[in-house]
Design a protein around this motif. Structure first.
Motif, short mmCIF file in Angstrom:
data_model
loop_
_atom_site.label_atom_id
_atom_site.label_comp_id
_atom_site.label_asym_id
_atom_site.label_seq_id
_atom_site.Cartn_x
_atom_site.Cartn_y
_atom_site.Cartn_z
N GLN A 23 35.09 52.86 39.71
CA GLN A 23 35.69 52.35 38.34
C GLN A 23 37.18 52.22 38.46
O GLN A 23 37.58 51.06 37.72
CB GLN A 23 35.53 53.57 37.24
N LYS A 24 37.89 53.04 39.26
CA LYS A 24 39.31 52.52 39.59
C LYS A 24 39.37 50.97 40.06
O LYS A 24 40.34 50.11 39.70
CB LYS A 24 39.80 53.58 40.59
N ASN A 25 38.74 50.74 40.85
CA ASN A 25 38.46 49.36 41.60
C ASN A 25 38.02 48.24 40.66
O ASN A 25 38.93 47.39 40.43
CB ASN A 25 37.32 49.47 42.61
N LEU A 26 37.14 48.39 39.60
CA LEU A 26 37.06 47.61 38.61
C LEU A 26 37.92 47.54 37.55
O LEU A 26 38.34 46.46 37.13
CB LEU A 26 35.63 47.88 38.13
N PHE A 27 38.64 48.79 37.32
CA PHE A 27 39.71 48.82 36.48
C PHE A 27 41.09 47.78 36.85
O PHE A 27 41.39 46.98 35.90
CB PHE A 27 40.45 50.03 36.32
N LEU A 28 41.25 48.10 38.06
CA LEU A 28 42.01 46.91 38.88
C LEU A 28 41.85 45.49 38.52
O LEU A 28 42.83 44.62 38.16
CB LEU A 28 42.46 47.31 39.98
N TYR A 29 40.76 45.08 38.97
CA TYR A 29 40.09 43.87 38.50
C TYR A 29 40.34 43.47 37.18
O TYR A 29 40.82 42.20 37.09
CB TYR A 29 38.66 43.66 39.00
N VAL A 30 40.00 44.12 36.34
CA VAL A 30 40.07 43.81 34.97
C VAL A 30 41.53 43.78 34.50
O VAL A 30 41.88 42.55 33.98
CB VAL A 30 39.55 44.78 33.87
N SER A 31 42.29 44.75 34.86
CA SER A 31 43.78 44.80 34.47
C SER A 31 44.53 43.66 35.12
O SER A 31 45.55 42.96 34.60
CB SER A 31 44.38 45.95 34.96
N CYS A 32 44.13 43.17 36.22
CA CYS A 32 45.11 42.05 37.10
C CYS A 32 44.55 40.64 36.55
O CYS A 32 45.11 39.68 36.80
CB CYS A 32 44.61 42.24 38.58
N PHE A 33 43.15 40.40 36.54
CA PHE A 33 42.48 39.09 36.45
C PHE A 33 41.68 38.74 35.06
O PHE A 33 41.62 37.90 34.74
CB PHE A 33 41.56 38.98 37.64
N PHE A 34 41.35 39.59 34.38
CA PHE A 34 40.33 39.56 33.29
C PHE A 34 40.62 39.93 31.65
O PHE A 34 40.04 39.82 31.09
CB PHE A 34 39.28 40.04 33.74
N ILE A 35 41.94 40.38 31.60
CA ILE A 35 42.15 40.52 30.43
C ILE A 35 42.12 39.39 29.28
O ILE A 35 42.69 38.41 29.66
CB ILE A 35 43.69 41.41 30.16
N GLY A 36 41.66 39.48 28.40
CA GLY A 36 41.40 38.49 27.13
C GLY A 36 40.22 37.70 27.41
O GLY A 36 40.11 36.75 26.78
#
Length: 162
Positions: A23-36
């Motif tokens: 989940q930490k790994n996925l959280f970083l993907y979302v926060s770095c690349f996929f917000i919005g």
């Protein structure tokens, strides 16, 4: 004021400390690349990267680390994003796995690094730049997002893991 910020950070950490490594790994993907971005689109991309996105995004939502808007867009509070990125991202570009800040991408593209698995470079039309594909040879990219970027060279240099 600084004391208030520290208290907020401490409370935000409670949720982020409760999640597992996936989940930490996925959280970083979302926060770095996929917000919005659309949740279903993000799930498709992350599943293609070998992540269990459906389950892990559900966990992030339950922990209130990620919110899905009425229009099915992934969002998160800026404080959460900043805290997570600081907490889970290495301090040096030598050890970084995800690169999304424009200045970092420009540094990394010159030298390349084996550890990079995700890279995004979003330029504005007026800033359109060209990059050689050869530095990408060393990278083990699973995710590459380029906007207003021209690649020059042989596409065989790009990762086979994309």
């Amino acid at each position: 004021m600084e004391e208030i910020a520290k208290n907020i950070q401490k409370k935000l950490r409670i949720s982020s400390d409760a999640i597992g490594e996936n989940q930490k790994n996925l959280f970083l993907y979302v926060s770095c690349f996929f917000i919005g971005m659309d949740k279903n689109y993000v799930i498709k991309i992350l599943e293609g990267c070998g992540l269990s996105a459906i389950i892990d995004i559900s966990v992030l939502i339950q922990c209130c680390l990620v919110v899905v808007s009425e229009k099915n867009k992934l969002t998160m509070h800026n404080l959460l994003r900043d805290m997570g990125v600081r907490k889970y991202t290495p301090n040096t570009l030598k050890n970084v796995v995800r690169v999304w800040r424009q200045e970092d991408v420009l540094d990394v593209n010159i030298s390349g690094t084996k550890k990079i698995k995700a890279l995004a470079l979003n330029l504005q039309r007026s800033l359109k730049k060209s990059f050689r594909t050869k530095p990408f040879t060393k990278m083990k990219l699973k995710f590459l997002q380029l906007n207003y970027v021209e690649l020059i060279g042989d596409y065989d240099h790009l990762s086979k893991h994309l």
